[in-house]
Design a protein around this motif. Structure first.
Motif, PDB file in Angstrom:
ATOM      1  N   ARG A  54     -44.705 -18.686   1.669  1.00 14.07           N
ATOM      2  CA  ARG A  54     -45.443 -17.767   2.541  1.00 14.07           C
ATOM      3  C   ARG A  54     -46.529 -18.571   3.250  1.00 14.07           C
ATOM      4  N   LEU A  55     -46.516 -18.525   4.594  1.00 13.80           N
ATOM      5  CA  LEU A  55     -47.496 -19.223   5.413  1.00 13.80           C
ATOM      6  C   LEU A  55     -48.405 -18.174   6.046  1.00 13.80           C
ATOM      7  N   LEU A  56     -49.626 -18.075   5.547  1.00 13.89           N
ATOM      8  CA  LEU A  56     -50.590 -17.087   6.005  1.00 13.89           C
ATOM      9  C   LEU A  56     -51.205 -17.529   7.330  1.00 13.89           C
ATOM     10  N   ILE A  57     -51.168 -16.663   8.332  1.00 14.12           N
ATOM     11  CA  ILE A  57     -51.674 -16.991   9.670  1.00 14.12           C
ATOM     12  C   ILE A  57     -53.197 -16.949   9.663  1.00 14.12           C
ATOM     13  N   ARG A  58     -53.813 -18.096   9.960  1.00 22.07           N
ATOM     14  CA  ARG A  58     -55.273 -18.213  10.030  1.00 22.07           C
ATOM     15  C   ARG A  58     -55.780 -18.129  11.468  1.00 22.07           C
ATOM     16  N   SER A  59     -54.983 -18.614  12.445  1.00 24.75           N
ATOM     17  CA  SER A  59     -55.372 -18.502  13.855  1.00 24.75           C
ATOM     18  C   SER A  59     -54.130 -18.537  14.725  1.00 24.75           C
ATOM     19  N   LEU A  60     -54.255 -17.956  15.927  1.00 21.92           N
ATOM     20  CA  LEU A  60     -53.166 -17.928  16.905  1.00 21.92           C
ATOM     21  C   LEU A  60     -53.689 -18.430  18.230  1.00 21.92           C
ATOM     22  N   LEU A  61     -52.825 -19.122  18.969  1.00 24.94           N
ATOM     23  CA  LEU A  61     -53.208 -19.671  20.264  1.00 24.94           C
ATOM     24  C   LEU A  61     -52.032 -19.560  21.229  1.00 24.94           C
ATOM     25  N   ASP A  62     -52.298 -19.061  22.426  1.00 27.28           N
ATOM     26  CA  ASP A  62     -51.341 -19.101  23.530  1.00 27.28           C
ATOM     27  C   ASP A  62     -51.712 -20.366  24.307  1.00 27.28           C
ATOM     28  N   PRO A  63     -51.040 -21.498  24.049  1.00 26.25           N
ATOM     29  CA  PRO A  63     -51.528 -22.801  24.506  1.00 26.25           C
ATOM     30  C   PRO A  63     -51.703 -22.962  26.013  1.00 26.25           C
ATOM     31  N   ASP A  64     -50.868 -22.314  26.824  1.00 28.06           N
ATOM     32  CA  ASP A  64     -51.037 -22.455  28.276  1.00 28.06           C
ATOM     33  C   ASP A  64     -51.322 -21.104  28.942  1.00 28.06           C
ATOM     34  N   GLU A  65     -51.603 -20.091  28.114  1.00 30.57           N
ATOM     35  CA  GLU A  65     -51.972 -18.743  28.561  1.00 30.57           C
ATOM     36  C   GLU A  65     -50.947 -18.106  29.496  1.00 30.57           C
ATOM     37  N   THR A  66     -49.664 -18.375  29.215  1.00 27.13           N
ATOM     38  CA  THR A  66     -48.590 -17.784  30.016  1.00 27.13           C
ATOM     39  C   THR A  66     -47.801 -16.734  29.237  1.00 27.13           C
ATOM     40  N   ARG A  67     -48.174 -16.505  27.976  1.00 24.66           N
ATOM     41  CA  ARG A  67     -47.474 -15.564  27.104  1.00 24.66           C
ATOM     42  C   ARG A  67     -46.010 -15.974  26.891  1.00 24.66           C
ATOM     43  N   ARG A  68     -45.768 -17.297  26.906  1.00 23.27           N
ATOM     44  CA  ARG A  68     -44.430 -17.804  26.588  1.00 23.27           C
ATOM     45  C   ARG A  68     -44.337 -18.242  25.139  1.00 23.27           C
ATOM     46  N   TRP A  69     -45.406 -18.874  24.627  1.00 24.65           N
ATOM     47  CA  TRP A  69     -45.400 -19.463  23.290  1.00 24.65           C
ATOM     48  C   TRP A  69     -46.639 -19.056  22.516  1.00 24.65           C
ATOM     49  N   LEU A  70     -46.525 -19.089  21.194  1.00 24.87           N
ATOM     50  CA  LEU A  70     -47.672 -18.946  20.308  1.00 24.87           C
ATOM     51  C   LEU A  70     -47.671 -20.130  19.356  1.00 24.87           C
ATOM     52  N   VAL A  71     -48.838 -20.673  19.111  1.00 29.78           N
ATOM     53  CA  VAL A  71     -49.002 -21.729  18.126  1.00 29.78           C
ATOM     54  C   VAL A  71     -49.952 -21.177  17.073  1.00 29.78           C
ATOM     55  N   CYS A  72     -49.490 -21.100  15.842  1.00 35.62           N
ATOM     56  CA  CYS A  72     -50.271 -20.541  14.750  1.00 35.62           C
ATOM     57  C   CYS A  72     -50.667 -21.620  13.763  1.00 35.62           C
ATOM     58  N   ARG A  73     -51.909 -21.610  13.335  1.00 35.47           N
ATOM     59  CA  ARG A  73     -52.356 -22.467  12.229  1.00 35.47           C
ATOM     60  C   ARG A  73     -52.212 -21.619  10.977  1.00 35.47           C
ATOM     61  N   CYS A  74     -51.497 -22.150   9.998  1.00 37.58           N
ATOM     62  CA  CYS A  74     -51.192 -21.376   8.798  1.00 37.58           C
ATOM     63  C   CYS A  74     -51.556 -22.143   7.539  1.00 37.58           C
ATOM     64  N   GLU A  75     -51.819 -21.389   6.483  1.00 36.80           N
ATOM     65  CA  GLU A  75     -52.114 -21.954   5.174  1.00 36.80           C
ATOM     66  C   GLU A  75     -51.046 -21.461   4.214  1.00 36.80           C
ATOM     67  N   GLU A  76     -50.453 -22.387   3.480  1.00 34.06           N
ATOM     68  CA  GLU A  76     -49.374 -22.025   2.555  1.00 34.06           C
ATOM     69  C   GLU A  76     -49.954 -21.355   1.320  1.00 34.06           C
ATOM     70  N   LYS A  77     -49.405 -20.193   0.959  1.00 33.54           N
ATOM     71  CA  LYS A  77     -49.806 -19.450  -0.231  1.00 33.54           C
ATOM     72  C   LYS A  77     -48.623 -19.375  -1.177  1.00 33.54           C
ATOM     73  N   THR A  78     -48.902 -19.566  -2.444  1.00 32.85           N
ATOM     74  CA  THR A  78     -47.822 -19.495  -3.444  1.00 32.85           C
ATOM     75  C   THR A  78     -47.839 -18.187  -4.179  1.00 32.85           C
TER      76      THR A  78
END
Length: 110
Positions: free
Chosen positions: A86-110
């Motif tokens: 399980r990768l818990l989402i800590r932050s989300l980013l639309d890298p070029d602000e076009t609503r094409r992609w999301l890049v999420c920073r996640c922390e692994e939870k056991t």
């Protein structure tokens, strides 16, 4: 992070998107109950592993970058589940602000 181009063939893993809906435990607390909301293709990249001491025990933290096609409704606190992890989402980013992609920073939870 300026992302000009992302090859969709890099989204090679399937992940469930989950939301935590805590359930009262009858003692004034709650226990986690993860509910699957959807499934999507993702790219998972490990970022770093850290270890620290907490209350006399060594505790490790693994962080990952998860890239996926833009998806409305995804938010911090939700998680990706991949093959028992399980990768818990800590932050989300639309890298070029076009609503094409999301890049999420996640922390692994056991």
């Amino acid at each position: 992070m300026a992302m000009q181009f992302l090859d969709p063939s890099l989204l090679t893993q399937r992940a469930a998107i989950e939301r935590n809906e805590p359930v009262a435990d009858g003692f004034g607390g709650a226990r986690d109950r993860w509910v699957e909301m959807a499934e999507t293709s993702v790219r998972v990249e490990p970022l770093k592993a850290e270890a620290e001491e907490r209350f006399g025990q060594r505790v490790g933290t693994l962080t990952h970058r998860v890239t996926l096609r833009f998806r409305a409704g995804l938010e911090r606190g939700m998680a990706f589940r991949l093959r028992g992890r399980r990768l818990l989402i800590r932050s989300l980013l639309d890298p070029d602000e076009t609503r094409r992609w999301l890049v999420c920073r996640c922390e692994e939870k056991t």
